[in-house]
Write a protein that holds these residues in place. Structure first.
Motif, mmCIF file in Angstrom:
data_model
loop_
_atom_site.group_PDB
_atom_site.id
_atom_site.type_symbol
_atom_site.label_atom_id
_atom_site.label_comp_id
_atom_site.label_asym_id
_atom_site.label_seq_id
_atom_site.Cartn_x
_atom_site.Cartn_y
_atom_site.Cartn_z
ATOM 1 N N ASN A 102 0.860 -1.180 0.000
ATOM 2 C CA ASN A 102 0.000 0.000 0.000
ATOM 3 C C ASN A 102 0.898 1.232 0.000
ATOM 4 O O ASN A 102 1.467 1.591 1.030
ATOM 5 C CB ASN A 102 -0.910 -0.015 1.229
ATOM 6 N N LEU A 103 1.035 1.858 -1.155
ATOM 7 C CA LEU A 103 1.929 3.002 -1.300
ATOM 8 C C LEU A 103 1.127 4.218 -1.752
ATOM 9 O O LEU A 103 0.159 4.082 -2.511
ATOM 10 C CB LEU A 103 3.036 2.683 -2.307
ATOM 11 N N PRO A 104 1.510 5.414 -1.317
ATOM 12 C CA PRO A 104 0.642 6.584 -1.500
ATOM 13 C C PRO A 104 0.634 7.176 -2.904
ATOM 14 O O PRO A 104 -0.317 7.852 -3.281
ATOM 15 C CB PRO A 104 1.209 7.588 -0.485
ATOM 16 N N LEU A 105 1.701 6.990 -3.686
ATOM 17 C CA LEU A 105 1.810 7.660 -4.980
ATOM 18 C C LEU A 105 1.823 6.631 -6.109
ATOM 19 O O LEU A 105 2.171 5.469 -5.915
ATOM 20 C CB LEU A 105 3.086 8.493 -5.037
ATOM 21 N N SER A 106 1.476 7.095 -7.285
ATOM 22 C CA SER A 106 1.569 6.213 -8.450
ATOM 23 C C SER A 106 1.670 7.066 -9.711
ATOM 24 O O SER A 106 1.288 8.242 -9.731
ATOM 25 C CB SER A 106 0.355 5.283 -8.536
ATOM 26 N N LEU A 107 2.207 6.456 -10.750
ATOM 27 C CA LEU A 107 2.223 7.071 -12.081
ATOM 28 C C LEU A 107 2.065 5.965 -13.118
ATOM 29 O O LEU A 107 2.369 4.801 -12.861
ATOM 30 C CB LEU A 107 3.518 7.872 -12.310
ATOM 31 N N VAL A 108 1.549 6.345 -14.279
ATOM 32 C CA VAL A 108 1.319 5.391 -15.355
ATOM 33 C C VAL A 108 2.419 5.560 -16.400
ATOM 34 O O VAL A 108 2.818 6.684 -16.732
ATOM 35 C CB VAL A 108 -0.073 5.597 -15.977
ATOM 36 N N SER A 109 2.920 4.459 -16.899
ATOM 37 C CA SER A 109 4.024 4.500 -17.865
ATOM 38 C C SER A 109 3.559 5.127 -19.183
ATOM 39 O O SER A 109 2.355 5.180 -19.469
ATOM 40 C CB SER A 109 4.532 3.092 -18.117
ATOM 41 N N PRO A 110 4.505 5.610 -20.011
ATOM 42 C CA PRO A 110 4.123 6.255 -21.276
ATOM 43 C C PRO A 110 3.251 5.386 -22.165
ATOM 44 O O PRO A 110 2.381 5.899 -22.878
ATOM 45 C CB PRO A 110 5.480 6.540 -21.935
ATOM 46 N N SER A 111 3.441 4.070 -22.129
ATOM 47 C CA SER A 111 2.620 3.190 -22.964
ATOM 48 C C SER A 111 1.230 2.978 -22.399
ATOM 49 O O SER A 111 0.337 2.456 -23.084
ATOM 50 C CB SER A 111 3.308 1.828 -23.100
ATOM 51 N N GLY A 112 1.026 3.343 -21.132
ATOM 52 C CA GLY A 112 -0.249 3.107 -20.469
ATOM 53 C C GLY A 112 -0.400 1.683 -19.957
ATOM 54 O O GLY A 112 -1.464 1.325 -19.438
ATOM 55 N N ARG A 113 0.655 0.859 -20.070
ATOM 56 C CA ARG A 113 0.534 -0.553 -19.694
ATOM 57 C C ARG A 113 0.869 -0.805 -18.224
ATOM 58 O O ARG A 113 0.459 -1.824 -17.679
ATOM 59 C CB ARG A 113 1.468 -1.397 -20.570
ATOM 60 N N PHE A 114 1.654 0.062 -17.590
ATOM 61 C CA PHE A 114 2.132 -0.195 -16.226
ATOM 62 C C PHE A 114 1.755 0.969 -15.307
ATOM 63 O O PHE A 114 1.809 2.136 -15.719
ATOM 64 C CB PHE A 114 3.648 -0.374 -16.213
ATOM 65 N N LYS A 115 1.404 0.618 -14.066
ATOM 66 C CA LYS A 115 1.237 1.632 -13.020
ATOM 67 C C LYS A 115 2.324 1.377 -11.975
ATOM 68 O O LYS A 115 2.424 0.290 -11.419
ATOM 69 C CB LYS A 115 -0.139 1.559 -12.379
ATOM 70 N N ILE A 116 3.147 2.386 -11.747
ATOM 71 C CA ILE A 116 4.244 2.293 -10.782
ATOM 72 C C ILE A 116 3.780 2.924 -9.470
ATOM 73 O O ILE A 116 3.429 4.105 -9.430
ATOM 74 C CB ILE A 116 5.505 3.018 -11.297
ATOM 75 N N HIS A 117 3.775 2.152 -8.394
ATOM 76 C CA HIS A 117 3.347 2.614 -7.065
ATOM 77 C C HIS A 117 4.602 2.875 -6.230
ATOM 78 O O HIS A 117 5.518 2.036 -6.189
ATOM 79 C CB HIS A 117 2.485 1.556 -6.388
ATOM 80 N N TYR A 118 4.625 4.020 -5.540
ATOM 81 C CA TYR A 118 5.840 4.358 -4.813
ATOM 82 C C TYR A 118 5.549 5.371 -3.716
ATOM 83 O O TYR A 118 4.406 5.859 -3.567
ATOM 84 C CB TYR A 118 6.890 4.919 -5.781
ATOM 85 N N ALA A 119 6.593 5.690 -2.950
ATOM 86 C CA ALA A 119 6.495 6.698 -1.894
ATOM 87 C C ALA A 119 7.759 7.551 -1.929
ATOM 88 O O ALA A 119 8.833 7.058 -2.276
ATOM 89 C CB ALA A 119 6.343 6.036 -0.524
ATOM 90 N N THR A 120 7.622 8.817 -1.572
ATOM 91 C CA THR A 120 8.791 9.709 -1.519
ATOM 92 C C THR A 120 9.187 10.033 -0.081
ATOM 93 O O THR A 120 10.010 10.907 0.163
ATOM 94 C CB THR A 120 8.507 11.011 -2.290
ATOM 95 N N SER A 121 8.613 9.299 0.861
ATOM 96 C CA SER A 121 9.010 9.436 2.265
ATOM 97 C C SER A 121 8.703 8.127 2.971
ATOM 98 O O SER A 121 7.985 7.273 2.434
ATOM 99 C CB SER A 121 8.255 10.593 2.950
#
Length: 581
Positions: A102-121
């Motif tokens: 369970n991570l607070p942030l996410s972004l979608v890859s340029p192809s739209g195929r992957f969602k990267i979940h991450y945290a900056t703290s």
């Protein structure tokens, strides 16, 4: 039992074995298992903690040096499939690590195929740019593995955390893992939906640090996601378990997607130091070093054979799937193992990157069971396990033509591979069963590398622990149709010849009959730069001829390629020579 109570119980156990002196995590676990101080389930709990959250390990485990694991997919898969064998306390410890992060942030890859979940703290802190690089790395893995190479994409996970394939960036101790989450009910196959966990910075202990570590992990773990979309690993009976092929394939794929990173070099010793282990054995390193098998297959019959083997994995085990893909290309599994044994002789200082592995000069030398010289006849009596190979180095002391042969009560279940390394060239061949193979005319300057391979796929021993006896024999003789050595140049040393560094170039001549002999050196335009008559030389001997790299005028010749010509009474021999100044 609460977590702390459970860990305290393990700690009390450890106090009884702390004097064992082991300084490496995996070795310590093995020693404790062998001593009956840890159950298989206890070991599994510790291995999951070691990869997912080492800070949660009890002492002294937490303080033991541990090499970051190449891939923790097998460990997580084992924890999931063995869940019902764990105690409630063990399940309580592992549950957080087998659930979706369970991570607070996410972004979608340029192809739209992957969602990267991450945290900056927090504990899993990374950066926005690292997460973006992860997105690019997974897009590239998909482009190569699915779009270009034709592998099927992994199954969708029914929209959990969005329609994209989910990748979670966490602070872990291994490169990453692919977690099989749920079976796919719509298909009859034992396929699974998955998500992937990767490290948050690849900064400590990893062979490939930073973005290099991230990129090869993306290629490796996404290939596992494809694998689990084909089917889960078969685990029974043990000798046919095919988890090894998941790692062989995923480690090979790293180099396909990111050829310039070469993280797999760091694991090659796991295979080159242990060719005596069965082909499908796993020990935490061998399966990654065995990525060279797929490099061999890709160059020998084409990478499509690997893709086809994975399509056959839907209905059969890895060994049979590999065999089927090879046979369709005219190569039996048994002969492929014999050729593979030869390829593994030509690595490191013996690398031939044209004939064998393109990156072979970076590979270690294969482990030899024995090095020895012999007069007249050599015989190696030993044994091999199922689908394994043993290597030997034999040096003749008496010049003569020789043959090689493997002797066994079950000759059809063996292959004998040989390579002759001489000063002027290397030759290689293999023979099935007890058939003899000609080695040619050998000299004391030659080395014969011998590999005995137990290649029978259907041995009754499914555990892989039985040993099968054999003898490898090298003895004087020739086979019908062999070409006699005749009068010839049998050695040139050193080639390239470095004028100023090497005192002389030495050419070895063998004469079958008494001969008038002359030696000359020519440039590639055919111009003679040096000549010397040697007169009448006696038969059945090896004659050295030395040249100091000077022309008729006593001047050193320029750098370039030259031809060494030996002119006998009844024939002429020519060898190419590189001169470096």
């Amino acid at each position: 039992m609460k977590l702390h109570t459970y860990l305290i119980s393990i700690l009390l156990t450890l106090l009884t074995v702390a004097s064992a002196g082991a300084d490496e995590f995996g070795t310590f676990l093995q020693q404790q298992r062998a001593a009956g101080l840890l159950s298989r389930q206890d070991e599994l709990v510790l291995r999951v903690l070691a990869t997912a959250n080492p800070a949660a390990l009890p002492e002294p485990y937490r303080s033991l040096p541990r090499e970051p694991g190449k891939c923790a997919t097998a460990t997580m898969w084992e924890a999931k499939t063995q869940w019902h064998e764990l105690t409630a306390a063990q399940q309580g410890i592992l549950a957080p690590y087998l659930a979706r992060p369970n991570l607070p942030l996410s972004l979608v890859s340029p192809s739209g195929r992957f969602k990267i979940h991450y945290a900056t703290s927090g504990a899993h802190q990374t950066t926005d740019s690292f997460a973006w690089e992860a997105a690019l790395a997974f897009d590239r893995a998909y482009e190569v593995e699915v779009v270009q190479m034709g592998y099927p994409p992994p199954p969708a996970d029914n929209g959990i955390d969005g329609p994209e394939y989910d990748v979670y960036i966490q602070n872990i101790a291994d490169y990453g893992w692919t977690y099989p989450e749920m079976p796919v009910p719509e298909t009859p196959a034992s396929d699974w939906t998955t998500y992937i966990v990767v490290d948050n910075d690849y900064s400590k202990g990893f062979y490939s640090k930073g973005l290099d570590g991230l990129r090869v992990t993306a290629a490796h773990e996404f290939f596992h996601a494809i694998h689990f979309g084909i089917r889960e690993p078969l685990r029974e009976p043990p000798a046919s378990a095919d988890l090894f092929y998941y790692e062989v394939s995923a480690t090979w794929m790293e180099d396909v997607v990111w050829d310039d990173v070469n993280d797999y070099y760091n694991y090659l010793s796991g295979f080159f130091n242990a060719p005596h282990l069965p082909f499908n054995a796993t020990d935490g390193r061998k399966e990654y070093g065995m990525a060279v098998w797929n490099h061999f297959v890709a160059k020998r019959v084409g990478p499509e054979a690997i893709r086809d083997s994975w399509s056959y994995m839907r209905t059969t085990n890895a060994l049979l799937a590999i065999r089927q893909a090879l046979v369709e290309r005219g190569l039996t599994f048994e002969d492929a193992l014999a050729e593979f044994a030869i390829w593994n002789m030509f690595t490191g200082s013996r690398a031939d990157t044209v004939t064998f592995y393109p990156e072979g000069k970076h590979y270690p030398a294969i482990r030899l069971q024995r090095r020895e010289t012999f007069e007249e006849r050599a015989e190696v009596a030993d044994s091999c396990r199922r689908l394994s190979t043993k290597y030997y180095s034999l040096v003749p002391q008496i010049p003569a033509p020789y043959t090689g042969q493997l002797l066994s009560p079950e000759p059809s279940r063996w292959r004998l591979s040989v390579a002759v390394l001489s000063l002027r060239r290397a030759t290689f061949d293999y023979a099935a069963g007890d058939a003899a193979t000609a080695l040619g005319y050998l000299y004391p300057t030659d080395t014969v590398l011998v590999a005995a391979s137990r290649t029978h796929l259907a041995d009754d021993d499914r555990s892989g622990n039985s040993h099968y006896s054999f003898s490898a024999v090298i003895e004087p003789g020739s086979l019908p149709g062999d070409n006699p050595q005749g009068n010839a140049i049998v050695g040139v040393s050193s080639n390239p010849f470095r004028i100023g560094q090497d005192a002389f170039l030495t050419v070895l001549l063998h004469l079958e009959t008494e001969q008038e002999v002359s030696m000359s050196v020519h440039d590639l335009q055919g111009r003679q730069v040096f000549k010397e008559s040697l007169g009448l030389l006696p038969a059945q001997r090896t004659h050295p001829w030395a040249w100091d790299g000077r022309n008729h005028s006593g001047e050193k010749v320029t750098s370039g390629v030259y031809l060494i010509v030996a002119r006998f009474s009844d024939n002429v021999c020519v060898e190419k020579l590189a001169v470096v100044r």
